[in-house]
Design a protein around this motif. Structure first.
Motif, mmCIF file in Angstrom:
data_model
loop_
_atom_site.group_PDB
_atom_site.id
_atom_site.type_symbol
_atom_site.label_atom_id
_atom_site.label_comp_id
_atom_site.label_asym_id
_atom_site.label_seq_id
_atom_site.Cartn_x
_atom_site.Cartn_y
_atom_site.Cartn_z
ATOM 1 N N ASP A 48 -3.272 -1.274 10.039
ATOM 2 C CA ASP A 48 -4.096 -0.467 9.492
ATOM 3 C C ASP A 48 -3.772 0.982 9.875
ATOM 4 O OD1 ASP A 48 -5.284 -2.368 7.959
ATOM 5 O OD2 ASP A 48 -7.046 -2.497 8.996
ATOM 6 N N GLY A 49 -3.816 1.820 8.969
ATOM 7 C CA GLY A 49 -3.318 3.291 9.435
ATOM 8 C C GLY A 49 -1.779 3.646 9.557
ATOM 9 N N GLU A 50 -0.975 2.561 9.690
ATOM 10 C CA GLU A 50 0.379 2.823 9.939
ATOM 11 C C GLU A 50 1.193 2.813 8.749
ATOM 12 O OE1 GLU A 50 1.801 -0.090 12.792
ATOM 13 O OE2 GLU A 50 0.446 0.550 14.459
ATOM 14 N N ASP A 51 2.415 3.304 8.667
ATOM 15 C CA ASP A 51 3.398 3.373 7.642
ATOM 16 C C ASP A 51 4.508 2.222 7.874
ATOM 17 O OD1 ASP A 51 1.975 5.694 6.219
ATOM 18 O OD2 ASP A 51 3.154 6.927 7.732
ATOM 19 N N PHE A 52 5.158 2.217 6.786
ATOM 20 C CA PHE A 52 6.295 1.342 6.875
ATOM 21 C C PHE A 52 7.121 2.088 7.657
ATOM 22 C CE2 PHE A 52 4.286 -0.669 3.082
ATOM 23 C CZ PHE A 52 4.311 -1.905 3.545
ATOM 24 N N ASP A 53 7.950 1.137 8.342
ATOM 25 C CA ASP A 53 9.326 1.472 9.162
ATOM 26 C C ASP A 53 10.065 1.977 8.286
ATOM 27 O OD1 ASP A 53 10.570 1.534 11.829
ATOM 28 O OD2 ASP A 53 11.890 0.381 10.427
ATOM 29 N N PRO A 54 10.683 3.160 8.407
ATOM 30 C CA PRO A 54 11.938 3.872 7.690
ATOM 31 C C PRO A 54 12.974 2.780 7.414
ATOM 32 C CG PRO A 54 11.045 5.478 9.058
ATOM 33 C CD PRO A 54 10.617 4.256 9.666
ATOM 34 N N GLU A 55 13.377 2.239 8.312
ATOM 35 C CA GLU A 55 14.593 1.054 8.331
ATOM 36 C C GLU A 55 14.023 -0.070 7.301
ATOM 37 O OE1 GLU A 55 18.327 -0.383 8.620
ATOM 38 O OE2 GLU A 55 17.410 1.318 8.871
ATOM 39 N N THR A 56 12.817 -0.500 7.329
ATOM 40 C CA THR A 56 12.615 -1.369 6.225
ATOM 41 C C THR A 56 12.623 -0.847 4.854
ATOM 42 O OG1 THR A 56 11.026 -2.531 7.846
ATOM 43 C CG2 THR A 56 10.347 -2.731 5.402
ATOM 44 N N LEU A 57 12.123 0.513 4.771
ATOM 45 C CA LEU A 57 12.335 0.783 3.238
ATOM 46 C C LEU A 57 13.752 1.169 2.812
ATOM 47 C CD1 LEU A 57 9.526 3.555 3.528
ATOM 48 C CD2 LEU A 57 9.399 1.285 2.274
ATOM 49 N N ARG A 58 14.592 1.688 3.941
ATOM 50 C CA ARG A 58 16.264 1.834 3.612
ATOM 51 C C ARG A 58 16.751 0.682 3.295
ATOM 52 N NH1 ARG A 58 16.874 3.854 8.395
ATOM 53 N NH2 ARG A 58 16.639 5.942 7.864
ATOM 54 N N SER A 59 16.409 -0.642 3.990
ATOM 55 C CA SER A 59 16.901 -1.722 3.827
ATOM 56 C C SER A 59 16.655 -2.327 2.247
ATOM 57 C CB SER A 59 16.730 -2.609 4.540
ATOM 58 O OG SER A 59 17.472 -4.033 4.619
ATOM 59 N N ALA A 60 15.262 -2.313 2.000
ATOM 60 C CA ALA A 60 14.792 -2.734 0.695
ATOM 61 C C ALA A 60 15.371 -1.999 -0.361
ATOM 62 C CB ALA A 60 13.341 -2.528 0.696
ATOM 63 N N ALA A 61 15.290 -0.654 -0.262
ATOM 64 C CA ALA A 61 15.917 0.346 -1.363
ATOM 65 C C ALA A 61 17.334 -0.240 -1.517
ATOM 66 C CB ALA A 61 16.080 1.648 -1.053
ATOM 67 N N ALA A 102 0.767 -1.245 -0.026
ATOM 68 C CA ALA A 102 0.006 0.173 0.165
ATOM 69 C C ALA A 102 0.888 1.075 0.164
ATOM 70 C CB ALA A 102 -0.966 -0.120 1.411
ATOM 71 N N GLY A 103 0.440 1.978 -0.825
ATOM 72 C CA GLY A 103 1.122 3.356 -0.850
ATOM 73 C C GLY A 103 2.214 3.532 -1.803
ATOM 74 N N VAL A 104 2.424 2.573 -2.481
ATOM 75 C CA VAL A 104 3.480 2.601 -3.571
ATOM 76 C C VAL A 104 3.061 3.486 -4.526
ATOM 77 C CG1 VAL A 104 4.589 1.329 -5.653
ATOM 78 C CG2 VAL A 104 4.333 0.360 -3.371
ATOM 79 N N PRO A 105 3.674 4.523 -5.159
ATOM 80 C CA PRO A 105 3.595 5.533 -6.007
ATOM 81 C C PRO A 105 3.348 5.131 -7.639
ATOM 82 C CG PRO A 105 5.821 5.865 -5.428
ATOM 83 C CD PRO A 105 5.238 4.691 -4.816
#
Length: 509
Positions: free
Chosen positions: A87-100, A34-37
């Motif tokens: 629901d209503g929460e965002d992905f943890d920044p570290e999860t996104l950092r690691s994935a990128a 969810a939230g992928v542009p």
């Protein structure tokens, strides 16, 4: 350095060689995050193909697939984000950092990749940008590259949804900070990865001088003659056995509106053989990394200057090479440290605390509001916390907690450790000197911290980061972390500097 841009271009229309999308674990297989542009149709079609390819959506899982029809980029890289947040929460920044970072590593040799990951705010834009840039890192200074060699990902575009109320200025600021941060982490990685025959104490000092000139920092270098005249017995005692003499470097960022000063002290043993207490076979090969603390300090001061932080940051680089020779310090020798205390050296492989002690006393003479030292100090701390977590100790619970919280927010693993009074007894029982450089074997990482505490001015908040575990990755690359030098502690120290500039050191000192 990999180029970085921010764009609101549609994921289907962006002109890039590859498109990175995020997926999560679903009940019936991988599902779009969810939230992928990116357009829903693209994500739904891709999810169907991913299930056929066996993708699960687990954290940092990488799956390649041809781009669906109507997509400008020819290749899609699906990176797993694990379970979807509540629901209503965002992905943890570290999860996104690691994935990128994982995606960027998978895209080595690619010219341009666009990242369509869930970036709901500026903090998550920064996380994706940092991860992509850190993951794209490569150290090639000593390799002969040919036409077939794959270089790092050359260009990154972070795609953002054109959401109502989005703070474009904050997102642009996040991108700018990410570029500075990644560049300075790369500086530390480069210094750590450089072989010791190419990075002597004098060479490290020269690099610091050049960086200072480039970024408007003040710099002072004490050579062996100045160290001798000044009475820096710890640094001289460690470096005396080497043909490459030691240095103490002071490098500082000052801001005319700053009302707080932080001193950073970094261990800079450019090679550690153990000295006369020679390390056993198999423990020498990676000892070029023993200057990772000094590298992190230098990078942090440069980053603070580049970002124009309203805080004064003074970095102290205690540089020496620890070698055995006819002139080397022997077990049983007594060194007179800067400031006058004497230390009986029982093990010359406990050398980092000796150079750090001199630098801590010198840093304290300038009456900073707080002191942080950073060192690959003890194997004992690796036994306690493993290879991915650094220890945080200190003489002030509030300040130690601020460092630990800064590490958490920056995405670096840390753990608060105690300085137990009973362990201090082991270093204070010399019959001929004020202190011994060794105490009890059990709790050795804490003993080292207690030794350093003896050289911190009374009343000055101080924290000690033992980064022996995470500073050098001998295993395989993971997330945005490469094999070799990692740049450990730079992100934590920079965030600490930003928090100090924002007034969060009030009440300290």
């Amino acid at each position: 350095m990999t180029a970085l841009t921010l764009s609101k271009t549609s994921a289907t229309a962006v002109s890039a060689d590859a498109l990175v999308i995020g997926i999560v674990k679903g009940e019936d297989g991988p599902a779009p995050a969810a939230g992928v542009p990116a357009p829903a149709g693209l994500l739904t079609e891709a999810a169907g193909v991913l299930a056929t390819l066996g993708a699960k959506g687990g954290k940092d899982e990488i799956t390649r697939l041809p781009a669906p029809a109507g997509t400008t980029a020819p290749l899609v890289i699906a990176v797993g984000l694990g379970s979807a947040p509540q629901d209503g929460e965002d992905f943890d920044p570290e999860t996104l950092r690691s994935a990128a970072g994982s995606a960027a590593r998978a895209l080595s040799g690619t010219e341009h990749a666009a990242f369509a990951l869930p970036v709901s705010d500026a903090e998550r834009v920064a996380a994706v940008a940092e991860g992509a840039l850190l993951g794209a890192y490569a150290f090639t200074a000593f390799r002969k590259t040919g036409e077939d060699d794959r270089g790092p990902l050359a260009r990154v575009t972070v795609l953002t949804a054109d959401a109502e109320g989005a703070d474009d200025a904050a997102r642009q600021d996040a991108i700018a900070r990410a570029e500075v941060l990644a560049t300075e982490v790369a500086r530390t990685r480069d210094l750590v990865n450089t072989p010791p025959n190419a990075l002597t104490p004098a060479g490290f000092a020269a690099h610091a001088t050049e960086a200072a000139a480039e970024h408007g920092l003040s710099v002072e270098v004490l050579d062996e003659a100045a160290l001798r005249e000044g009475g820096f017995g710890g640094i001289l005692g460690v470096g005396i056995g080497s043909q490459s003499p030691p240095r103490l470097v002071r490098v500082a960022h000052t801001h005319p509106e700053a009302d707080r000063t932080i001193a950073l002290v970094g261990k800079g043993i450019t090679y550690d053989s153990g000295g006369i207490s020679l390390k056993p076979a198999g423990h020498n090969e990676t000892m070029k990394c023993d200057m990772a603390g000094a590298a992190a300090v230098l990078s942090t001061v440069v980053a603070a200057a580049r970002l124009g932080l309203k805080v004064n940051i003074t970095g102290w680089l205690a540089l020496a090479e620890n070698m055995p020779s006819g002139s080397a310090t022997r077990p049983g020798d007594v060194l007179r440290m800067y400031g006058g205390k004497t230390v009986e050296v029982l093990n010359t492989d406990a050398e980092g605390r000796l150079v750090m002690a001199d630098a801590l006393v010198r840093a304290g003479e300038e009456s900073p509001d707080a002191i942080v030292d950073v060192a690959t100090l003890t194997g004992a701390m690796m036994l306690a916390l493993g290879k991915r977590t650094f220890a945080v100790m200190g003489n002030d619970d509030t300040f130690r907690g601020l460092l630990h919280d800064s590490a958490r927010r920056a995405g670096e693993q840390s753990w608060e450790m105690p300085l137990l009074a009973d362990l201090a007894e082991g270093i204070s029982t010399s019959t001929i000197a004020d202190l011994k450089n060794m105490g009890e074997r059990m709790g050795g990482g804490l003993v080292a911290g207690l030794f350093l505490k003896e050289f911190v001015p009374a009343g000055t908040p101080w924290a000690h980061l033992d980064i022996a575990g995470p500073a050098f990755n001998e295993g395989g690359a993971f997330g945005y972390t490469p094999k070799g030098g990692t740049g450990s502690a730079v992100r934590t120290l920079l965030l600490l500097a930003e928090r100090a500039a924002a007034g969060e050191l009030e009440g300290q000192g």
